[in-house]
Design an enzyme around this catalytic site. Structure first.
Site, mmCIF file in Angstrom:
data_model
loop_
_atom_site.group_PDB
_atom_site.id
_atom_site.type_symbol
_atom_site.label_atom_id
_atom_site.label_comp_id
_atom_site.label_asym_id
_atom_site.label_seq_id
_atom_site.Cartn_x
_atom_site.Cartn_y
_atom_site.Cartn_z
ATOM 1 N N HIS A 109 18.515 60.080 10.475
ATOM 2 C CA HIS A 109 19.548 61.111 10.595
ATOM 3 C C HIS A 109 19.034 62.259 11.445
ATOM 4 O O HIS A 109 17.839 62.578 11.420
ATOM 5 C CB HIS A 109 19.987 61.621 9.216
ATOM 6 C CG HIS A 109 18.865 62.043 8.335
ATOM 7 N ND1 HIS A 109 18.106 61.142 7.620
ATOM 8 C CD2 HIS A 109 18.355 63.269 8.049
ATOM 9 C CE1 HIS A 109 17.184 61.800 6.934
ATOM 10 N NE2 HIS A 109 17.314 63.099 7.183
ATOM 11 N N HIS A 150 19.434 66.246 12.063
ATOM 12 C CA HIS A 150 19.943 67.517 11.534
ATOM 13 C C HIS A 150 20.425 68.372 12.703
ATOM 14 O O HIS A 150 19.711 68.516 13.709
ATOM 15 C CB HIS A 150 18.824 68.307 10.851
ATOM 16 C CG HIS A 150 18.266 67.671 9.620
ATOM 17 N ND1 HIS A 150 18.699 68.011 8.367
ATOM 18 C CD2 HIS A 150 17.307 66.727 9.433
ATOM 19 C CE1 HIS A 150 18.026 67.317 7.454
ATOM 20 N NE2 HIS A 150 17.168 66.528 8.077
HETATM 21 P P1 5GP Z 1 15.546 64.779 5.239
HETATM 22 O O1 5GP Z 1 14.677 65.662 4.389
HETATM 23 O O2 5GP Z 1 15.474 63.338 4.799
HETATM 24 O O3 5GP Z 1 15.287 64.949 6.715
HETATM 25 O O4 5GP Z 1 17.024 65.308 5.045
HETATM 26 C C1 5GP Z 1 17.914 64.783 4.120
HETATM 27 C C2 5GP Z 1 19.091 65.720 4.079
HETATM 28 O O5 5GP Z 1 20.137 65.065 3.414
HETATM 29 C C3 5GP Z 1 18.809 67.010 3.314
HETATM 30 O O6 5GP Z 1 19.046 68.117 4.175
HETATM 31 C C4 5GP Z 1 19.777 66.969 2.145
HETATM 32 O O7 5GP Z 1 20.339 68.218 1.829
HETATM 33 C C5 5GP Z 1 20.828 65.986 2.619
HETATM 34 N N1 5GP Z 1 21.455 65.213 1.549
HETATM 35 C C6 5GP Z 1 20.808 64.534 0.578
HETATM 36 N N2 5GP Z 1 21.695 63.915 -0.217
HETATM 37 C C7 5GP Z 1 22.926 64.216 0.267
HETATM 38 C C8 5GP Z 1 24.256 63.868 -0.147
HETATM 39 O O8 5GP Z 1 24.482 63.160 -1.128
HETATM 40 N N3 5GP Z 1 25.277 64.357 0.591
HETATM 41 C C9 5GP Z 1 25.064 65.149 1.689
HETATM 42 N N4 5GP Z 1 26.145 65.558 2.330
HETATM 43 N N5 5GP Z 1 23.833 65.500 2.097
HETATM 44 C C10 5GP Z 1 22.768 65.041 1.398
#
Ligand code: 5GP
Ligand code: ZN
Length: 140
Positions: free
Chosen positions: A99, A101
Site C-alpha cells: 500500500h 500512503h
Molecule cells: P503500514 O504501517 O502497514 O504501512 O500502514 C497500515 C495502515 O493501514 C495504517 O496507517 C493503518 O491506520 C491503516 N489501517 C489498518 N487497518 C485498517 C482498516 O481496517 N481500515 C482502514 N481504512 N485503514 C486501516
C-alpha cells in the site's frame, strides 16, 4: 488472501471509505490518519512484498498516488504531501498487502517525522555500501 484486512476491504467484507477505484487499484481513507485526509492506495489483487510486486502494478500504484496527492492539494488545500510505502516490520509495515500512503501536509499541521539524519564514519564506509548496492544492481 485469507486474513488480510485489505483483501477484506477489496471484497467488501469490511467497510472502508473509498475515494477511487478502477480495475487494478482501490483508494480509501486511512482509519488512523497521520494527518486528516490520509489515504491508502492498494492493488485489488493481494501482493507483498514490494520485490514481488510486478513493475506495472508499482507504476500504477504511484501514478494513482500522484492523482490523490493532487486531489489533496486542490481539494483539501494541502500545502504539501508525503507519499510513503513501508516495507517490512523494521520499516514500520503493519499490513502485509502492499500500500502507498498519501498524506496531506499543511504548513502548520504540527507533525514532524523523526528524520534524524546520521553521518557516515568516513567516506570509505559510504563507498563500501555504495559498492554493495552497485553489485546488486549489476546482477539484473
Ligand atoms: P503500514 O504501517 O502497514 O504501512 O500502514 C497500515 C495502515 O493501514 C495504517 O496507517 C493503518 O491506520 C491503516 N489501517 C489498518 N487497518 C485498517 C482498516 O481496517 N481500515 C482502514 N481504512 N485503514 C486501516
Ligand atoms: Zn491482501
Amino acid at each position: 488472501m485469507n486474513n488480510c484486512i485489505f483483501c477484506k476491504i477489496v471484497a467488501q467484507e469490511i467497510p472502508a471509505t473509498i475515494i477511487h477505484e478502477d480495475d487494478d487499484v482501490l483508494v480509501f481513507m486511512d482509519i488512523g490518519p497521520i494527518i486528516k485526509g490520509h489515504a491508502l492506495v492498494i492493488p485489488k489483487k493481494h501482493c507483498d512484498p514490494v520485490g514481488e510486486t510486478p513493475d506495472d502494478l508499482i507504476a500504477k500504484l504511484h501514478i494513482t498516488a500522484k492523482r490523490i496527492a493532487q486531489a489533496q492539494m486542490n481539494g483539501l488545500g494541502a500545502d504539501g504531501v508525503n507519499i510513503m510505502q513501508n516495507n517490512g516490520k523494521a520499516a514500520g509495515q503493519e499490513v502485509e498487502h502492499i500500500h502507498v500512503h498519501v498524506i496531506p501536509r499543511f504548513d502548520k499541521d504540527g507533525h514532524h517525522w523523526n528524520w534524524n539524519a546520521k553521518k557516515y564514519d568516513n567516506v570509505e564506509e559510504m563507498n563500501d555500501l555504495a559498492d554493495k548496492l552497485r553489485s546488486q544492481l549489476e546482477r539484473r
